[in-house]
Design an enzyme around this catalytic site. Sequence first.
Site, PDB file in Angstrom:
ATOM      1  N   SER A 280      -2.718  -1.888  -8.893  1.00 10.59           N
ATOM      2  CA  SER A 280      -2.426  -3.074  -8.089  1.00 10.59           C
ATOM      3  C   SER A 280      -3.196  -4.276  -8.604  1.00 10.59           C
ATOM      4  O   SER A 280      -2.662  -5.384  -8.710  1.00 10.59           O
ATOM      5  CB  SER A 280      -2.786  -2.818  -6.618  1.00 10.59           C
ATOM      6  OG  SER A 280      -1.961  -1.828  -6.056  1.00 10.59           O
TER       7      SER A 280
ATOM      8  N   ALA B 142       2.610  -3.020  -6.181  1.00 13.49           N
ATOM      9  CA  ALA B 142       1.204  -3.329  -5.938  1.00 13.49           C
ATOM     10  C   ALA B 142       0.943  -3.407  -4.443  1.00 13.49           C
ATOM     11  O   ALA B 142       1.734  -3.987  -3.693  1.00 13.49           O
ATOM     12  CB  ALA B 142       0.830  -4.646  -6.610  1.00 13.49           C
ATOM     13  N   LYS B 143      -0.174  -2.824  -4.021  1.00 15.59           N
ATOM     14  CA  LYS B 143      -0.544  -2.860  -2.600  1.00 15.59           C
ATOM     15  C   LYS B 143      -1.487  -4.046  -2.418  1.00 15.59           C
ATOM     16  O   LYS B 143      -2.716  -3.900  -2.418  1.00 15.59           O
ATOM     17  CB  LYS B 143      -1.199  -1.536  -2.214  1.00 15.59           C
ATOM     18  CG  LYS B 143      -1.127  -1.184  -0.737  1.00 15.59           C
ATOM     19  CD  LYS B 143      -1.540   0.253  -0.516  1.00 15.59           C
ATOM     20  CE  LYS B 143      -1.593   0.607   0.955  1.00 15.59           C
ATOM     21  NZ  LYS B 143      -0.267   0.621   1.598  1.00 15.59           N
ATOM     22  N   LEU B 144      -0.893  -5.231  -2.269  1.00 16.13           N
ATOM     23  CA  LEU B 144      -1.639  -6.478  -2.185  1.00 16.13           C
ATOM     24  C   LEU B 144      -1.700  -6.957  -0.737  1.00 16.13           C
ATOM     25  O   LEU B 144      -0.710  -6.886  -0.002  1.00 16.13           O
ATOM     26  CB  LEU B 144      -0.983  -7.553  -3.053  1.00 16.13           C
ATOM     27  CG  LEU B 144      -0.858  -7.218  -4.544  1.00 16.13           C
ATOM     28  CD1 LEU B 144      -0.128  -8.342  -5.272  1.00 16.13           C
ATOM     29  CD2 LEU B 144      -2.227  -6.974  -5.164  1.00 16.13           C
TER      30      LEU B 144
ATOM     31  N   TYR C  69       1.452  -8.068   3.036  1.00 20.61           N
ATOM     32  CA  TYR C  69       1.570  -7.451   4.352  1.00 20.61           C
ATOM     33  C   TYR C  69       1.719  -8.454   5.487  1.00 20.61           C
ATOM     34  O   TYR C  69       1.885  -8.053   6.644  1.00 20.61           O
ATOM     35  CB  TYR C  69       0.397  -6.495   4.581  1.00 20.61           C
ATOM     36  CG  TYR C  69       0.644  -5.189   3.843  1.00 20.61           C
ATOM     37  CD1 TYR C  69       1.129  -4.077   4.509  1.00 20.61           C
ATOM     38  CD2 TYR C  69       0.458  -5.108   2.471  1.00 20.61           C
ATOM     39  CE1 TYR C  69       1.403  -2.902   3.835  1.00 20.61           C
ATOM     40  CE2 TYR C  69       0.733  -3.945   1.777  1.00 20.61           C
ATOM     41  CZ  TYR C  69       1.208  -2.837   2.466  1.00 20.61           C
ATOM     42  OH  TYR C  69       1.499  -1.677   1.783  1.00 20.61           O
TER      43      TYR C  69
END
Length: 296
Positions: A65, A153-155, A159
């Site tokens: 990420s 990507a866990k950005l 969210y």
Amino acid sequence: MKYYNSNTIIYLDGAFEKAVNSSTDLYGQSLHYGYAAFEGIRSYKTHNGNRIFKAAAHFDRLERSCQLANIPFPWDKQELIDATYKLLQLNKLKDAYIRPLVFCHPNMKLNSPSGVSIMICAWEWDAYSGNKLLKLTVSDYERPNPKSSPMEAKLSGNYVNSILATTAANIKGYDEALLLDMHGFVAEASGANIFLEKDGKLYTPSLGNILPGITRATVKELCTVLDIECIEKKLTVEDLKNADSAFLCGTATEIAGIASIDDIVYRPLWRESIGYTIQRAYKNLVLEKVNYEVII
């Protein structure tokens, strides 16, 4: 829910310290722009001791990420895993949710950071959606265009979309939101992937506009072990209507059955669904009651 107390310990840049004594700079890019990467990980109490499920895969994704977002990642991942086990020990946690966060140092410009920090915290947290069958609604919000931000990507900033969709769903009386992509195909829930059951097979949205979840990958592995056909394809709202049952999966959610999506009501006997079989197999896997990983 309070996630920490006066004795809670966090890990910050190589040291363990009390959460109440920690601070962050108010001029950080992560605070102002959501320019940060994070992970959600679970640990479980097993007969072999405390176990962080798929720790290496999660820290690999955290690094990936950061790479996709041009955020430096100067840490040794095995050292981070070791520190996480130590963190659980210091906080006397076994069944816990773990949150590593890579955040950026002060910089008011819209460019890559001059420096980064890593924080890891943990707390007791039951399944995110509880243990009931969920009521979903198809959200008016769409998943972001994959050309606007890397979907794998866990950005943190991504969210905001999830918060908006979940809040709107909750206001209408639903437990969770299901988002479509910009072409009207089923994407995912606000923080979980979705699987549909139809005629003894499982279907899940193909990659491209979803987060390729680690739990999603685990479900696919379990399907191989259990000889359940699992097909990745573009799914439509019509597929939702024609499905026999459905479930969500994610590290926080684990495996959660779906009772309905708007006016679509699924079979009431969750225990007769493939999702229930997967739910039990997943629980056995994370608790090491059955070592499916030897096979997969």
